[in-house]
Every structure is written in structure tokens, then in C-alpha cells.
Design an enzyme around this catalytic site. Structure first.
Site, PDB file in Angstrom:
ATOM      1  N   HIS A 306     -17.115  44.946   0.812  1.00 28.49           N
ATOM      2  CA  HIS A 306     -18.399  44.625   0.176  1.00 28.49           C
ATOM      3  C   HIS A 306     -18.644  43.124   0.304  1.00 28.49           C
ATOM      4  O   HIS A 306     -17.714  42.326   0.240  1.00 28.49           O
ATOM      5  CB  HIS A 306     -18.353  45.010  -1.319  1.00 28.49           C
ATOM      6  CG  HIS A 306     -19.703  45.137  -1.918  1.00 28.49           C
ATOM      7  ND1 HIS A 306     -20.390  44.050  -2.378  1.00 28.49           N
ATOM      8  CD2 HIS A 306     -20.511  46.204  -2.072  1.00 28.49           C
ATOM      9  CE1 HIS A 306     -21.568  44.449  -2.832  1.00 28.49           C
ATOM     10  NE2 HIS A 306     -21.672  45.751  -2.655  1.00 28.49           N
ATOM     11  N   ASP A 363     -19.807  53.785  -2.173  1.00 33.20           N
ATOM     12  CA  ASP A 363     -20.069  54.910  -1.256  1.00 33.20           C
ATOM     13  C   ASP A 363     -18.843  55.737  -0.944  1.00 33.20           C
ATOM     14  O   ASP A 363     -18.941  56.777  -0.293  1.00 33.20           O
ATOM     15  CB  ASP A 363     -20.649  54.351   0.053  1.00 33.20           C
ATOM     16  CG  ASP A 363     -22.005  53.737  -0.190  1.00 33.20           C
ATOM     17  OD1 ASP A 363     -22.156  52.520   0.054  1.00 33.20           O
ATOM     18  OD2 ASP A 363     -22.876  54.451  -0.683  1.00 33.20           O
TER      19      ASP A 363
HETATM   20  C1  SDX Z   1     -23.538  49.042  -0.007  1.00 31.74           C
HETATM   21  O1  SDX Z   1     -24.957  44.466  -1.027  1.00 31.74           O
HETATM   22  C2  SDX Z   1     -24.839  45.445  -1.820  1.00 31.74           C
HETATM   23  O2  SDX Z   1     -24.829  45.282  -3.028  1.00 31.74           O
HETATM   24  C3  SDX Z   1     -24.769  46.800  -1.158  1.00 31.74           C
HETATM   25  C4  SDX Z   1     -24.489  47.975  -2.061  1.00 31.74           C
HETATM   26  C5  SDX Z   1     -25.612  48.206  -3.024  1.00 31.74           C
HETATM   27  O3  SDX Z   1     -25.366  48.848  -4.048  1.00 31.74           O
HETATM   28  O4  SDX Z   1     -26.767  47.847  -2.678  1.00 31.74           O
HETATM   29  O5  SDX Z   1     -23.296  47.758  -2.793  1.00 31.74           O
HETATM   30  C6  SDX Z   1     -24.323  49.252  -1.256  1.00 31.74           C
HETATM   31  O6  SDX Z   1     -24.120  48.745   1.005  1.00 31.74           O
HETATM   32  C7  SDX Z   1     -22.036  49.125  -0.078  1.00 31.74           C
HETATM   33  C8  SDX Z   1     -21.360  48.771   1.299  1.00 31.74           C
HETATM   34  C9  SDX Z   1     -21.380  50.040   2.146  1.00 31.74           C
HETATM   35  N1  SDX Z   1     -20.951  49.723   3.535  1.00 31.74           N
HETATM   36  C10 SDX Z   1     -19.798  50.193   4.019  1.00 31.74           C
HETATM   37  O7  SDX Z   1     -18.965  50.827   3.364  1.00 31.74           O
HETATM   38  C11 SDX Z   1     -19.631  49.952   5.512  1.00 31.74           C
HETATM   39  C12 SDX Z   1     -18.216  49.406   5.789  1.00 31.74           C
HETATM   40  N2  SDX Z   1     -18.144  48.052   5.221  1.00 31.74           N
HETATM   41  C13 SDX Z   1     -18.500  46.950   6.072  1.00 31.74           C
HETATM   42  O8  SDX Z   1     -19.321  47.154   7.130  1.00 31.74           O
HETATM   43  C14 SDX Z   1     -18.547  45.606   5.357  1.00 31.74           C
HETATM   44  O9  SDX Z   1     -17.486  45.569   4.511  1.00 31.74           O
HETATM   45  C15 SDX Z   1     -19.800  45.235   4.607  1.00 31.74           C
HETATM   46  C16 SDX Z   1     -21.018  45.354   5.461  1.00 31.74           C
HETATM   47  C17 SDX Z   1     -19.966  46.111   3.409  1.00 31.74           C
HETATM   48  C18 SDX Z   1     -19.656  43.779   4.153  1.00 31.74           C
HETATM   49  O10 SDX Z   1     -19.684  43.018   5.279  1.00 31.74           O
HETATM   50  P1  SDX Z   1     -19.566  41.393   5.196  1.00 31.74           P
HETATM   51  O11 SDX Z   1     -19.565  40.900   3.805  1.00 31.74           O
HETATM   52  O12 SDX Z   1     -20.570  40.824   6.132  1.00 31.74           O
HETATM   53  O13 SDX Z   1     -18.113  41.162   5.691  1.00 31.74           O
HETATM   54  P2  SDX Z   1     -17.690  41.133   7.208  1.00 31.74           P
HETATM   55  O14 SDX Z   1     -18.380  42.236   7.938  1.00 31.74           O
HETATM   56  O15 SDX Z   1     -17.856  39.744   7.696  1.00 31.74           O
HETATM   57  O16 SDX Z   1     -16.149  41.526   7.077  1.00 31.74           O
HETATM   58  C19 SDX Z   1     -15.199  40.515   6.694  1.00 31.74           C
HETATM   59  C20 SDX Z   1     -13.941  40.909   7.471  1.00 31.74           C
HETATM   60  C21 SDX Z   1     -14.202  41.084   8.969  1.00 31.74           C
HETATM   61  O17 SDX Z   1     -12.988  40.753   9.658  1.00 31.74           O
HETATM   62  P3  SDX Z   1     -12.900  39.253  10.325  1.00 31.74           P
HETATM   63  O18 SDX Z   1     -14.123  39.101  11.222  1.00 31.74           O
HETATM   64  O19 SDX Z   1     -12.905  38.281   9.150  1.00 31.74           O
HETATM   65  O20 SDX Z   1     -11.594  39.270  11.087  1.00 31.74           O
HETATM   66  O21 SDX Z   1     -13.461  42.172   6.995  1.00 31.74           O
HETATM   67  C22 SDX Z   1     -13.503  43.127   8.047  1.00 31.74           C
HETATM   68  C23 SDX Z   1     -14.415  42.570   9.127  1.00 31.74           C
HETATM   69  O22 SDX Z   1     -14.016  43.037  10.416  1.00 31.74           O
HETATM   70  N3  SDX Z   1     -14.045  44.352   7.494  1.00 31.74           N
HETATM   71  C24 SDX Z   1     -13.568  45.569   7.715  1.00 31.74           C
HETATM   72  C25 SDX Z   1     -14.370  46.413   6.924  1.00 31.74           C
HETATM   73  N4  SDX Z   1     -15.298  45.700   6.274  1.00 31.74           N
HETATM   74  C26 SDX Z   1     -15.105  44.417   6.637  1.00 31.74           C
HETATM   75  N5  SDX Z   1     -12.557  46.020   8.487  1.00 31.74           N
HETATM   76  C27 SDX Z   1     -12.354  47.368   8.456  1.00 31.74           C
HETATM   77  N6  SDX Z   1     -13.056  48.252   7.726  1.00 31.74           N
HETATM   78  C28 SDX Z   1     -14.079  47.810   6.941  1.00 31.74           C
HETATM   79  N7  SDX Z   1     -14.787  48.668   6.207  1.00 31.74           N
END
Ligand code: SDX
Length: 428
Positions: A306, A363
């Protein structure tokens, strides 16, 4: 409001003093609105460190796993309140008295029906259309039916469109499902609660009496509450930006639905269940956790991570408990729950996930509950959109009630060509 200052030192420029504001809780903010006059913009793709507005609706402390709606912790609301009361709270800022609650609930109930012509809209969709596509289209089209509440400067008209949207989204959502399965649309009933009515419109058929299971209705209501609002997330910011141009509320909510659809946002519940089904069994979890950690593999564990919560998502904790209650009540042994529980346990112990602070989000468990209730995966984000409509419209209303609100218009770091003269490349 400014009780502190930040000073920006830029080579060749006089120091620039910027006011710092403190809110009730959370990070202080540096007001950079005058920076443009000094020839500089801030640069923050993805808005990692940018406050886009002042709001008093919801507060999240990502480090402590705190979510407050008008100051009330989500855990207390989930245990003691209900979705309609939460809608009143988000819209008005205070919990309703018994009389206000009854009046608001009745206002919502009496607005659940749709103009009969709206049913015709569905005939233009392919039967296998994704329900989110139908939701986007039909909600946007509502502005062609309601011309009496489009003066967004009138708080009464803003309230009327808020009531219409909260009331009608479940009816439209259920119609999208019925259209997909080829069953007749079901009219709402005024003797049912919000969650009972949604289940009734989803699952009843003309051929027999449909009895709403109170446990499922309670779980549905809780899912609605847990998704109701969440500060300035992508879809809420989309609604605010659309609303800042003066667009009508129905178009703004349709824009929010479109933004929520993405798998990184509200589409994650559908993607998470598809992922659990793809993993399929406990012995394949390690393979997928390795994929999620592999920088060269785009696979992510859906339902984990998140932008704000770098500790647990308090909604996931409530959702997990509800998940167990529903499966126990329905006497369902869903192997996907075993996969989900094991995946959660592994992820919470794995150094990669600990280091990147990736915890189950809202989720992660919602899909398992919705599947247990009999709701198809394609409808998961539709339910998220229905629930979040109150959050979106509360932020839209708050923005429009604030004096001096401006159209949102970010700037950029331009890295394209410098000015160059046109030369025809071919003889004409
Ligand atoms: C919702 O914003 C809100 O409030 C949203 C929400 C709401 O109620 O409105 O809470 C609802 O959208 C919840 C999130 C649902 N999405 C997912 O479950 C999809 C999987 N999660 C990711 O795509 C990600 O974690 C996000 C999009 C939720 C957050 O992304 P960020 O904050 O931009 O973080 P990032 O993508 O930069 O990740 C940081 C690191 C990265 O590695 P590095 O580049 O630092 O090496 O963490 C890794 C990412 O590769 N990473 C994951 C991961 N999520 C982040 N690695 C594996 N699996 C994951 N799920």
C-alpha cells in the site's frame, strides 16, 4: 494557520520562505504555491510527498495502521455502526441522531429506483461486457436524466445528487450483473436495508421467493463500510480533479469508477482472487512468492502492499475476521482461504516483504468473502465502487464548499525538444 516556515535556498536566488501548516494529526505541509513565482515547480510524480488539498473527512496513519473517519477509528465503526450511518457521518461530519438516521435512511431508500429508460442503456452492451464498463457508462449517463441538481454551487442540489448516487449505485450494479447472467432486472424493495436490497437485486429471480441471509447481509454491510473512504487515493483524487473543472457529479463519479478499475487500485480484489486461483494450492505458494520478489518478473502479489500503510491495513484485519465468520456460518471450506492464510503468513515472515513493508491490504480478504457470498469475481470492483461512491461524493462536496477552490492544473518537467523550425521532410 502558518506557525512555522521553510526556507528554500536555490543557487543564484534569494532565500525563499514558505509557510508550514500543521493539521490536527499527520505530517505538516509546506505551502509551495508561491514557488512558481520564483521560477521553480516542485516535482513529485505519483504524488509520493504531495498534499493536494485540505480535508477533514478521513485520516490515515500508515505507520500505525490507523484509519479515522471524521475522527472515529474504522475498527469501532465496523463493530458498532452500519454503512448508512457511516454515509451520513462522511457527508455531514457528525454521527446522526436517531431521527436524522431514520430520515437519511428513508431518503436513500426512496431514491433506489431508476428511470425506466436507463434499463435500455444496458441493451447496447455486449452480454459479456465487464460490469465495470457498464457501471462507468451508465453512471456517467445519469447526468442526462437529472437536470434539477446540476447547480454545483447550491449545497442543497449537491446533497440531492449525493443521495441519488449513493441510492442508485447498488441498483445499477445489480443490473450489470443480471445483464451478464441473462436474468431479468430486479427492482429494489423499500422494506429492505441497503445491503439486503443489494443482495435481493443481485440474487432474486421472478420464479421463487428469495430470502436474504442476515449473516451475508451483515458481511455485505461491513464490506461496504470498509471500502467507503480512504483519503486522497487515486480514484478520489480523480473525482476531485474532475470536479474542480465544474463537471457535474455524475460525470465525476464515472471518472472515479474508471480510475478505481485499475488492478493497482480497486481492481486488486478481482486480481487477488484470480491470483489465489492461479496459485491454486499450498505447494505452489513458494513459486509465486519467488516470482513476486524477482525484479525481472512483473508479477506482484495482488492484495499486498500500500502506498500509505507501511504497517498493517486496519481494514484487512476486520476483513479477515469477517472472512472467517462468513465461511464458518456458511460451512464453507474454501481451499483458497487456506492458500490466502498461508500466503499471508509466509509474506509476513519473508525478509523481502518485511523490508518493503508489504502487508495484506483491504483487497486481500474481500474477494474470498464475496466469492463465498456467491458474487462473481468480475463484480468485486463494482462492489468496491458502490461502497466508495459515498467517499468520492463527500470529497467532491467538501472541495466545492471550500471558498476559493481552483481548477486543478499541475505543471511538469519538460524534457522534449527545444524550439525548432518546421522543415517539410517530403515534397508536397
Ligand atoms: C487500494 O491509495 C489507497 O488508499 C488505495 C486503497 C483505497 O482504499 O483507496 O487502499 C485501495 O488500491 C489498495 C491497494 C491494492 N493494490 C494491490 O494490492 C496491487 C498490488 N500492490 C502494488 O501494486 C503496490 O503495493 C501498490 C500499488 C499498492 C503501492 O505501490 P507504491 O506505493 O507505488 O509502491 P511501489 O510500487 O513503488 O512498491 C515499492 C516496492 C517496489 O520494489 P522496489 O522497486 O522498491 O525494489 O515494493 C514492491 C515494488 O516492486 N512491491 C511489491 C508489491 N507491491 C510493491 N512486490 C511484490 N508484490 C507486491 N504486491
Amino acid at each position: 494557520m502558518a506557525d512555522k516556515k521553510a526556507t528554500v535556498h536555490i543557487e543564484g536566488h534569494d532565500p525563499i520562505e514558505l509557510p508550514i501548516y500543521s493539521g490536527t494529526a499527520g505530517q505538516d505541509v509546506i505551502d509551495v504555491r508561491t514557488l512558481g513565482a520564483h521560477g521553480h515547480f516542485t516535482y513529485d510524480p505519483g504524488f509520493m510527498s504531495t498534499g493536494s488539498c485540505e480535508s477533514s473527512i478521513t485520516y490515515i496513519d500508515g505507520g500505525k495502521g490507523v484509519l479515522l473517519h471524521r475522527g472515529y477509528p474504522i475498527e469501532q465503526l465496523a463493530d458498532n455502526s452500519n454503512y448508512i450511518e457511516l454515509c451520513y457521518l462522511l457527508l455531514n461530519g457528525e454521527l446522526p441522531t436517531a431521527e436524522q438516521h431514520a430520515e437519511f435512511a428513508d431518503e436513500i431508500t426512496r431514491n433506489t429506483m431508476l428511470h425506466e429508460k436507463i434499463a435500455v442503456f444496458f441493451q447496447g452492451f455486449r452480454v459479456d461486457s465487464h460490469p465495470m464498463a457498464m457501471l462507468c457508462g451508465v453512471v456517467g449517463a445519469l447526468s442526462s436524466f437529472y437536470h434539477d441538481d446540476l447547480d454545483i454551487s447550491d449545497s442543497e442540489q449537491r446533497h440531492r445528487s449525493a443521495v441519488r448516487l449513493i441510492a442508485k449505485l447498488p441498483t445499477i450494479a445489480a443490473m450489470a450483473y443480471k445483464y451478464n447472467v441473462g436474468q431479468p432486472f430486479v427492482y429494489p424493495r423499500n422494506d429492505l436495508s441497503y445491503a439486503e436490497n443489494f443482495l435481493h437485486m443481485m440474487f432474486s429471480v421472478p420464479a421463487e421467493e428469495y430470502k436474504v441471509n442476515p449473516i451475508l447481509a451483515k458481511a455485505m454491510d461491513k464490506i461496504f463500510m470498509l471500502h467507503a473512504d480512504h483519503e486522497q487515493n487515486a480514484s478520489t483524487s480523480t473525482v476531485r480533479l474532475a470536479g474542480s473543472s465544474g463537471a457535474n457529479p455524475y460525470a465525476c463519479i464515472a471518472a472515479g469508477i474508471a480510475s478505481l478499475w485499475g488492478p493497482a487500485h480497486g481492481g486488486a480484489n478481482e486480481a487477488c482472487l484470480n491470483m489465489l486461483e492461479e496459485i491454486g494450492s499450498l505447494d505452489r505458494i513458494d513459486e509465486y512468492v519467488a516470482k513476486a520478489k524477482d525484479k525481472n518478473d512483473p508479477f506482484r502479489l495482488m492484495g499486498f502492499g500500500h502506498r500509505v500503510y507501511k504497517n498493517f491495513d486496519p481494514r484487512a484485519t476486520v476483513m479477515r475476521q469477517t472472512c472467517h465468520e462468513v465461511l464458518k456460518e456458511l460451512n464453507i471450506k474454501d481451499p483458497l482461504l487456506d492458500v490466502a492464510m498461508r500466503l499471508e503468513q509466509i509474506a509476513l515472515e519473508d525478509p523481502y516483504f518485511i523490508e518493503k513493508k508489504l502487508y495484506p491490504n483491504v483487497d486481500f480478504y474481500s474477494g474470498i468473502i464475496l466469492k463465498a457470498i456467491g458474487i462473481p469475481t468480475s463484480m468485486f470492483t463494482v462492489i468496491f465502487a458502490m461502497s466508495r461512491t459515498v467517499g468520492w461524493i463527500s470529497h467532491w462536496d467538501e472541495m466545492l464548499s471550500q471558498a476559493g477552490h481552483k481548477i486543478g492544473r499541475p505543471r511538469q518537467l519538460y524534457t522534449g525538444y527545444a524550439k525548432r523550425d518546421y522543415k517539410a521532410t517530403t515534397q508536397r
